[in-house]
Design a protein around this motif. Sequence first.
Motif, PDB file in Angstrom:
ATOM      1  N   TYR A   1       0.803  -1.180   0.004  1.00 36.59           N
ATOM      2  CA  TYR A   1       0.030  -0.079  -0.109  1.00 36.59           C
ATOM      3  C   TYR A   1       0.760   1.220   0.077  1.00 36.59           C
ATOM      4  CZ  TYR A   1      -3.563  -3.327   1.185  1.00 36.59           C
ATOM      5  OH  TYR A   1      -4.631  -4.258   1.419  1.00 36.59           O
ATOM      6  N   TRP A   2       0.578   2.339  -0.820  1.00 38.98           N
ATOM      7  CA  TRP A   2       1.137   3.409  -0.899  1.00 38.98           C
ATOM      8  C   TRP A   2       0.502   4.830  -0.051  1.00 38.98           C
ATOM      9  CZ3 TRP A   2       0.459   0.146  -4.904  1.00 38.98           C
ATOM     10  CH2 TRP A   2       1.853  -0.337  -5.305  1.00 38.98           C
ATOM     11  N   ARG A   3       1.288   5.453   0.628  1.00 36.85           N
ATOM     12  CA  ARG A   3       0.670   6.545   1.225  1.00 36.85           C
ATOM     13  C   ARG A   3       0.499   7.673   0.460  1.00 36.85           C
ATOM     14  NH1 ARG A   3       5.162   6.583   6.063  1.00 36.85           N
ATOM     15  NH2 ARG A   3       6.223   5.836   4.318  1.00 36.85           N
ATOM     16  N   GLY A   4       0.736   7.875  -0.823  1.00 37.12           N
ATOM     17  CA  GLY A   4       0.363   8.957  -1.688  1.00 37.12           C
ATOM     18  C   GLY A   4       1.062   8.699  -3.188  1.00 37.12           C
ATOM     19  N   LEU A   5       0.584   9.664  -3.911  1.00 40.97           N
ATOM     20  CA  LEU A   5       1.250   9.619  -5.375  1.00 40.97           C
ATOM     21  C   LEU A   5       2.679   9.606  -5.299  1.00 40.97           C
ATOM     22  CD1 LEU A   5      -1.501  11.440  -7.434  1.00 40.97           C
ATOM     23  CD2 LEU A   5      -0.998   8.974  -7.210  1.00 40.97           C
ATOM     24  N   PRO A   6       3.351  10.667  -4.502  1.00 45.67           N
ATOM     25  CA  PRO A   6       4.774  10.597  -4.666  1.00 45.67           C
ATOM     26  C   PRO A   6       5.567   9.196  -4.170  1.00 45.67           C
ATOM     27  CG  PRO A   6       3.960  12.507  -3.629  1.00 45.67           C
ATOM     28  CD  PRO A   6       2.652  11.713  -3.790  1.00 45.67           C
ATOM     29  N   GLU A   7       4.917   8.784  -3.158  1.00 47.68           N
ATOM     30  CA  GLU A   7       5.589   7.556  -2.949  1.00 47.68           C
ATOM     31  C   GLU A   7       5.374   6.336  -4.020  1.00 47.68           C
ATOM     32  OE1 GLU A   7       5.648   4.075   0.716  1.00 47.68           O
ATOM     33  OE2 GLU A   7       4.257   5.984   0.882  1.00 47.68           O
ATOM     34  N   LEU A   8       4.126   6.430  -4.644  1.00 51.10           N
ATOM     35  CA  LEU A   8       3.861   5.326  -5.762  1.00 51.10           C
ATOM     36  C   LEU A   8       4.733   5.659  -6.943  1.00 51.10           C
ATOM     37  CD1 LEU A   8       2.087   3.445  -7.367  1.00 51.10           C
ATOM     38  CD2 LEU A   8       0.634   5.306  -7.642  1.00 51.10           C
ATOM     39  N   ASN A   9       5.011   6.955  -7.302  1.00 47.30           N
ATOM     40  CA  ASN A   9       5.754   7.482  -8.414  1.00 47.30           C
ATOM     41  C   ASN A   9       7.267   7.366  -8.156  1.00 47.30           C
ATOM     42  OD1 ASN A   9       3.346   7.533 -10.126  1.00 47.30           O
ATOM     43  ND2 ASN A   9       3.089   9.677  -9.258  1.00 47.30           N
ATOM     44  N   GLU A  10       7.526   7.349  -6.641  1.00 50.75           N
ATOM     45  CA  GLU A  10       9.133   7.550  -6.095  1.00 50.75           C
ATOM     46  C   GLU A  10       9.718   8.831  -7.087  1.00 50.75           C
ATOM     47  OE1 GLU A  10      10.999   3.916  -7.167  1.00 50.75           O
ATOM     48  OE2 GLU A  10      10.078   2.995  -5.564  1.00 50.75           O
ATOM     49  N   SER A  11       9.040   9.905  -6.527  1.00 51.25           N
ATOM     50  CA  SER A  11       9.604  11.044  -7.146  1.00 51.25           C
ATOM     51  C   SER A  11      10.920  11.436  -6.473  1.00 51.25           C
ATOM     52  CB  SER A  11       8.584  12.123  -6.737  1.00 51.25           C
ATOM     53  OG  SER A  11       8.295  12.466  -5.546  1.00 51.25           O
ATOM     54  N   PRO A  12      11.616  12.147  -7.008  1.00 52.95           N
ATOM     55  CA  PRO A  12      13.325  12.722  -6.579  1.00 52.95           C
ATOM     56  C   PRO A  12      12.975  13.193  -4.928  1.00 52.95           C
ATOM     57  CG  PRO A  12      13.052  13.160  -8.788  1.00 52.95           C
ATOM     58  CD  PRO A  12      11.767  12.825  -8.581  1.00 52.95           C
ATOM     59  N   GLU A  13      11.816  14.217  -4.887  1.00 58.94           N
ATOM     60  CA  GLU A  13      11.782  14.909  -3.780  1.00 58.94           C
ATOM     61  C   GLU A  13      11.301  13.839  -2.667  1.00 58.94           C
ATOM     62  OE1 GLU A  13      10.044  15.583  -6.462  1.00 58.94           O
ATOM     63  OE2 GLU A  13      10.923  17.496  -7.172  1.00 58.94           O
ATOM     64  N   PHE A  14      10.424  12.878  -3.029  1.00 58.42           N
ATOM     65  CA  PHE A  14      10.019  11.885  -1.773  1.00 58.42           C
ATOM     66  C   PHE A  14      11.326  11.099  -1.580  1.00 58.42           C
ATOM     67  CE2 PHE A  14       9.104   7.540  -1.157  1.00 58.42           C
ATOM     68  CZ  PHE A  14       8.245   7.457   0.129  1.00 58.42           C
ATOM     69  N   LEU A  15      12.179  10.652  -2.679  1.00 58.21           N
ATOM     70  CA  LEU A  15      13.438   9.919  -2.228  1.00 58.21           C
ATOM     71  C   LEU A  15      14.386  10.611  -1.094  1.00 58.21           C
ATOM     72  CD1 LEU A  15      13.772   8.103  -5.727  1.00 58.21           C
ATOM     73  CD2 LEU A  15      12.920   6.970  -3.740  1.00 58.21           C
ATOM     74  N   LYS A  16      14.457  12.058  -1.607  1.00 55.08           N
ATOM     75  CA  LYS A  16      15.468  12.743  -0.731  1.00 55.08           C
ATOM     76  C   LYS A  16      14.839  12.996   0.687  1.00 55.08           C
ATOM     77  CE  LYS A  16      17.392  17.308  -0.733  1.00 55.08           C
ATOM     78  NZ  LYS A  16      17.754  18.746  -1.306  1.00 55.08           N
ATOM     79  N   GLN A  17      13.489  13.152   0.665  1.00 54.10           N
ATOM     80  CA  GLN A  17      12.884  13.255   2.155  1.00 54.10           C
ATOM     81  C   GLN A  17      12.996  11.810   2.820  1.00 54.10           C
ATOM     82  OE1 GLN A  17       8.833  14.521   1.812  1.00 54.10           O
ATOM     83  NE2 GLN A  17       8.894  14.812   3.935  1.00 54.10           N
TER      84      GLN A  17
END
Length: 451
Positions: free
Chosen positions: A7-23
């Motif tokens: 399960y994903w907590r949001g679209l950034p975690e689903l898409n693995e955006s650079p901002e999410f990975l850095k955070q």
Amino acid sequence: MSMSKKYWRGLPELNESPEFLKQHQNEFAEALPIDEFLNEEEKKSEGTSRRDFLKVMGFSTAAVALAACESPVNKAIPYVVKPEEVTPGVANFYASTFYDGHDYASILVKTREGRPIKIEGNELSGINHGATSARTQASVLSLYDGARLTGPLVKNQASTWKNTDDAVAKAIASGEIRILTSSIISPSTKAVMAEFMAKYPNTKHVTYDAISYAALVSANKNVFGKSVVSSYDFSKANTIVGVACDFLGTWLSPVEFAKQYGKGRKVSKEKPEMSKHYHFEANMSLTGANADERYMVKPSELGKVVVALYNEVASATGNATVSGGGKISSAPAEAAIKKAAKELAENKGKSIVVCGVNDEGVQTLVNGINKMLDNYGKTVDHHNHYNLKQGNDKDFADLVADMNAGKVAVLMTYNCNPVYTAPAAMKFEAAYKKVATKVSFATTLDETAQL
């Protein structure tokens, strides 16, 4: 399959955006406010000293402690004159007796500063020999029950003891009085009730147990002329037969019986033989789970099992048989009855038959079986009988009838909750509402006390 789902907590975690990975790599989402508690010289200096590290650690620990601990302040006041027997932090033990109308045990109570916190069995007791039941152990929790009443209530409204006593005294001045209690084994409580009934001769005491054993009492009266509950010793029995009787879990005195039963089941060089246990029941029980041979029979056929066992034992011992039995639907159970009867006859005086069916005829037959096997005075004793389970079904039925007829002016209930536990067919609650004055000595607002 559900364990493999992600399960994903949001679209950034689903898409693995650079901002999410850095955070995600940063343990702290916000910077710690270190600058707020470092002085100017410490800010200008290069690197972090041991003193800075200790300040940061002290700040974070204090912040967590303050955030987590919001309990009220409790002030400890020392004794002005300390009781000799009390040392703060050191537990005391005292011997007592536990009896709640159902379970009995001689106990040791562990206390700290006068507060009971643990119950253990008293090893000096000749009845429970240091053992207790789970219900006895858990009873200490009732002393800390927030639902316990702190004072008297009149019509469910808080009152004073004087107003309550005055109201009760006025009610009992005239009219029929009934006192309904569970079985009482306390001599002091019985003395108080005798004194009350001597002052008010229009009072009658009725004993009622939620789980009735009246058939055992009636059967002993039929066979021996004594209205008592026999005592049992399973440690002296080589062959044990139980019929719907959970004597290790709930029946009569399970703590005592479990100790006795364990002695007969323990094998040693001095005692190489183990007792044999046959059990017939319609449901699952702790005792059935421990039996050597356990057989399921229908609830409607438990009486037939006792009749069949009686006739088999009578044939083996040269006594007359009885009628009224019938075919048992379970073939394995029928075969086991013959096998058990044979072993019972081979162990005359060293066997025991017990039954949990609250039926006078069935219990009279069980007494007859033990009598044919010469078990009385050995494994079964009606002379040294129990004072437990004194409830009388007929007296209770008569009380309900008198309540319905309007003959009872005052009913006092002590250590029982008949509105909840009485059989629905008796319609006790409806009869109870017809009583003008109802007095409950309950410590909590149970179903009876609420009315």
